[in-house]
Each structure stands twice: as structure tokens, then as C-alpha cells.
Design an enzyme around this catalytic site. Structure first.
Site, PDB file in Angstrom:
ATOM      1  N   LYS A   8       5.899   0.160 -18.287  1.00  0.00           N
ATOM      2  CA  LYS A   8       6.334  -1.032 -18.419  1.00  0.00           C
ATOM      3  C   LYS A   8       7.399  -1.432 -17.628  1.00  0.00           C
ATOM      4  O   LYS A   8       8.178  -0.789 -16.792  1.00  0.00           O
ATOM      5  CB  LYS A   8       6.906  -1.019 -20.090  1.00  0.00           C
ATOM      6  CG  LYS A   8       5.936  -0.828 -20.921  1.00  0.00           C
ATOM      7  CD  LYS A   8       4.447  -1.534 -20.872  1.00  0.00           C
ATOM      8  CE  LYS A   8       3.591  -1.308 -22.117  1.00  0.00           C
ATOM      9  NZ  LYS A   8       2.627  -0.191 -21.516  1.00  0.00           N
TER      10      LYS A   8
HETATM   11  C1  LIG Z   1      -0.001  -4.733 -25.724  1.00  0.00           C
HETATM   12  C2  LIG Z   1       0.546  -3.431 -26.066  1.00  0.00           C
HETATM   13  N1  LIG Z   1       1.173  -3.539 -27.381  1.00  0.00           N
HETATM   14  C3  LIG Z   1       1.915  -2.359 -27.955  1.00  0.00           C
HETATM   15  C4  LIG Z   1       2.020  -1.097 -27.056  1.00  0.00           C
HETATM   16  C5  LIG Z   1       2.897   0.090 -27.754  1.00  0.00           C
HETATM   17  O1  LIG Z   1       3.898   0.191 -26.996  1.00  0.00           O
HETATM   18  P1  LIG Z   1       4.602   1.686 -27.044  1.00  0.00           P
HETATM   19  O2  LIG Z   1       3.734   2.661 -26.107  1.00  0.00           O
HETATM   20  O3  LIG Z   1       6.120   1.437 -26.550  1.00  0.00           O
HETATM   21  O4  LIG Z   1       4.640   2.221 -28.455  1.00  0.00           O
HETATM   22  C6  LIG Z   1       1.483  -1.136 -25.691  1.00  0.00           C
HETATM   23  C7  LIG Z   1       1.462  -0.035 -24.815  1.00  0.00           C
HETATM   24  O5  LIG Z   1       1.027   0.282 -23.977  1.00  0.00           O
HETATM   25  C8  LIG Z   1       0.772  -2.193 -25.496  1.00  0.00           C
HETATM   26  O6  LIG Z   1       0.146  -2.342 -24.007  1.00  0.00           O
END
Ligand SMILES: Cc1ncc(COP(=O)(O)O)c(C=O)c1O
Length: 402
Positions: free
Chosen positions: A195
Site C-alpha cells: 500500500k
Molecule cells: C480493497 C481492500 N480492502 C481491504 C484489504 C485488507 O487490508 P489489510 O491487508 O491491511 O487487512 C485489502 C488488502 O489488500 C484490499 O485490497
């Protein structure tokens, strides 16, 4: 064949945008030996508190809460809304499995919404789901491209329903002059490794709603009056003992990394966008493919190139992506079985027990989709390689790839 010199920078191969200054910040936090979510220091003297202050200024949001992941940021945002347990919550059929998972984690029921040809949330279908009684909307800026927030918020407002933004991949991106993540009641971001700010794992939520923020702070792990540290001007009337407390707050080492790397966020987004726009521009007239378009210029982080192989079925899309991989471009598709299944294709969310054709339009578009990661560290040679590989594969498609 490609040589190691032809490798493609991706985060799982160790590609990062971190610097020695970021490493030094993390080491300072390690040497400080206070890593826990709260200690005796005032919030503004902690790394997590400094991060929240920086993000609040950057995004123009009243309140920021740093937590363990994008998933917990979405779940906390939903918990903060205090909806009746088991409420139907709308979310698009094109997102990562974590979005419906976070809805489940918050005790609710995901209801999927169709996406349009550019794989943005289809607002007409959202109205159908709102009419059927959805109690909240989780809109997703999937793969760094903004959803049409004015249209989504207008539809939700008509039904008196709050909007949570899954803004996980779009820190530093705005729509209509307003940062993504601040259009809805709450916005959830991730600081996971690929990210815009990379702390390995991590996330945060933003909101202007003090009551929702207070509930989120408690659920995130504030107990025995620690809520007051987040409200120097006076604490909202929330009974903290009535809310369950989860250990979801960001630790100090990650917060230190995030504070340091925030300095280069604009540079990172600018680089990614340049790569994306040059590649998308070069592929514009190529027959047989349709590059995914943002809802407005610059409403995109540029972290991936997504395009459809128009009218392709799953085997053709797979052959197209295979050709790119032969040329040293790590392309992948959304359809297909096996260990390489794609967790962003809704029919792979078996935990929801949905029929495969629950969203026929979204399924058709996802089946055509090919995706390539675009690191800020790409060189012009990488761009050339990608443009040539796609152009060459498209000349042999559709249906003519041996
Ligand atoms: C659109 C989206 N939502 C939620 C998440 C979840 O984030 P995390 O991995 O920090 O929990 C991701 C992870 O890549 C994502 O791409």
C-alpha cells in the site's frame, strides 16, 4: 526467456519504497522499548499519536485511529456505526476478500452489488440493494481507483444510510479536490506492504464523527479511561464498559515507520501515476483490449494496470496473461481454479455461500480482466516491456493465441 536483470519489481520479491530514514525511525522506536498500544506517555508523545496527528492534517479529518490492518479498520468503522447485529451491508462484487470478511467480523451480513464495465460500483444496482433494506454501504476504491463518490453518497443519503469507504489502497488520492476516505462517514486505510505507506501490516480509520470515533477507539483497545487521551477537549458521552474491547491498535514500531515514510507519499503517488498514465496512453488504440478507466482524471493511485481482454473467456484471458509472463511481465487473471485462485473474484469467497453467477455482469468483466503490478520503482525499460508485450499479445487475440 528473461534474465534476472529483466526482473519486475513487486513487493513480494522485496521491492519497497522505504529509505534509510524510515529504517532509522523504526530502530529509534525499537530502542525506545515502549511498543504497546498505550503507556504512560501522553498520546502526542507516542509514534501512534504523531501518526494520527499527521494523517489528520493530511486528510483534513477531525479524527484518526491507527490500528492493526485495513481489515480491522473496516470492521472498526462498521462497529462504530452501532448498527443492529446481523444488518445487511452493501459492498461491491469486485474487492479483496477482506471487505466482506470485515463486514462479517463486525457482526453483519455482506450483500454484494454489481460493478460496471470499468469495475466501479454500479450505483443503479446499489439502489436495488438499498431498496431491499441495506443498513450501510461499504464502497471500495479497488486497485487504487476511486468509486464515483458523489453518486454513491447521493444514493445512500436518499435512503438515510451511512457510507464507509474501503480506502485501503488510496492514501494520497483525491476525487473532486477531496481526499478519498473522507467522502463517507468513516474511511478505512491499510498500511500493509504493497500500500502507499508500508509498515508490513497496519491500517487506520478517519472520521469527523466524534461519537463514532469514540466507539471505534474503545473497540480498538482503549480501556480504563484511555479514551480521554483521544479527546483533549472533552470526551463524548459513551459508556465504555458497554462495548467489547479488541486488541487492534497499531504498535509503536509500525507507527514510527509510517510517520517517516509519509514524507514521500506525494512522490510515490506521482511516480505510480506517471507509469500508469504513460502505459495506459500507449495502449489506448490497441484493438481487443480495454484499459480500466478512472471515474475522473487523477482519481487513481496508479499502483496496478488493469485491462480487459474484450469478450475473452477464462482460458483466453489466461493465455493472454501467460504471454505477458513469458515476456517477463508478472500478469495475472481473476478467473481460473487451483492454488493460484484470485481472492478478489467474488465466486472464490466460499465463506459467503453464493451462487457463482450471483453477479453475472461483474463475473463477465472479471473473467476478461488481466492485471499487472506497477511499482513506483519501475524504469522506462519496464514500461516499454509491458507496452510491447501487451501489444504483441493483443495482435494474436482474441481467440488466436496458439
Ligand atoms: C480493497 C481492500 N480492502 C481491504 C484489504 C485488507 O487490508 P489489510 O491487508 O491491511 O487487512 C485489502 C488488502 O489488500 C484490499 O485490497
Amino acid at each position: 526467456m528473461t534474465s534476472p536483470a529483466d526482473s519486475w519489481p513487486t513487493y513480494d520479491e522485496g521491492d519497497t519504497f522505504l529509505t534509510g530514514a524510515d529504517e532509522a525511525a523504526a530502530i529509534r522506536a525499537v530502542l525506545g522499548r515502549r511498543y504497546y498500544r498505550y503507556d504512560a506517555r501522553p498520546l502526542q508523545e507516542t509514534w501512534a499519536g504523531r501518526l494520527e496527528e499527521r494523517l489528520s492534517r493530511l486528510l483534513g479529518a477531525q479524527h484518526v485511529l491507527a490500528c492493526t490492518s485495513g481489515t480491522t479498520a473496516i470492521a472498526l468503522s462498521l462497529l462504530a456505526l452501532d448498527l443492529p447485529k446481523g444488518s445487511p451491508v452493501a459492498c461491491p462484487g469486485f474487492t479483496f476478500a477482506a471487505t466482506p470478511s470485515a463486514i462479517l467480523l463486525a457482526g453483519h451480513r455482506p450483500v454484494l452489488v454489481e460493478c460496471d464495465d470499468d469495475l466501479h460500483l454500479d450505483v443503479a444496482d446499489l439502489r436495488r440493494v438499498l431498496t431491499a433494506g441495506a443498513a450501510a454501504v461499504v464502497v471500495v476504491h479497488m486497485r487504487g481507483m476511486a468509486s464515483d463518490m458523489p453518486a454513491v453518497c447521493a444514493a445512500a443519503d436518499e435512503f438515510g444510510v451511512p457510507v464507509v469507504e474501503d480506502a485501503v489502497p488510496v492514501l494520497g488520492v483525491s476525487l473532486g479536490g477531496r481526499p478519498l476516505g473522507t467522502h463517507g462517514r468513516l474511511g478505512a486505510f491499510s498500511t500493509q506492504a504493497d500500500k502507499p505507506v508500508n509498515t508490513g501490516e497496519g491500517g487506520f480509520l478517519v472520521t469527523d464523527d466524534p461519537d463514532a470515533y469514540a466507539r471505534a477507539v474503545i473497540h480498538c483497545g482503549a480501556y480504563e479511561g484511555r479514551l480521554a487521551r483521544h479527546f483533549p477537549g472533552g470526551v463524548p458521552a459513551v459508556d465504555e464498559r458497554s462495548l467489547p474491547v479488541y486488541g487492534w491498535r497499531m504498535d509503536e514500531i509500525r507507527a514510527a515507520l509510517a510517520v517517516s515514510s509519509l514524507d514521500r507519499l506525494p512522490e510515490r503517488i506521482a511516480l505510480q501515476r506517471t507509469h500508469h498514465d504513460r502505459i495506459a496512453g500507449a495502449l489506448e488504440g490497441v484493438k481487443g483490449i480495454a484499459v480500466r478507466r478512472p471515474v475522473a482524471p487523477d482519481a487513481c493511485s496508479g499502483q496496478q494496470l488493469l485491462f480487459r481482454v474484450v469478450d475473452a473467456d477464462a482460458p483466453l484471458a489466461a493465455r493472454f496473461a501467460g504471454r505477458l509472463r513469458e515476456r517477463g511481465v508478472p500478469a495475472r487473471t481473476y478467473s481460473g481454479e487451483g492454488p493460484g485462485y484470485n481472492a478478489r473474484a467474488y465466486w472464490n469467497w466460499r465463506f459467503l455461500d453464493l451462487p457463482e453467477d450471483a453477479l453475472p455482469r461483474t463475473r463477465r468483466r472479471l473473467t476478461e480482466l488481466v492485471e499487472v503490478p506497477l511499482s513506483p520503482n519501475l524504469t522506462p525499460a519496464h514500461r516499454e516491456r509491458l507496452i510491447n508485450a501487451v501489444t504483441e499479445a493483443a495482435e494474436r487475440c482474441p481467440g488466436r493465441v496458439p
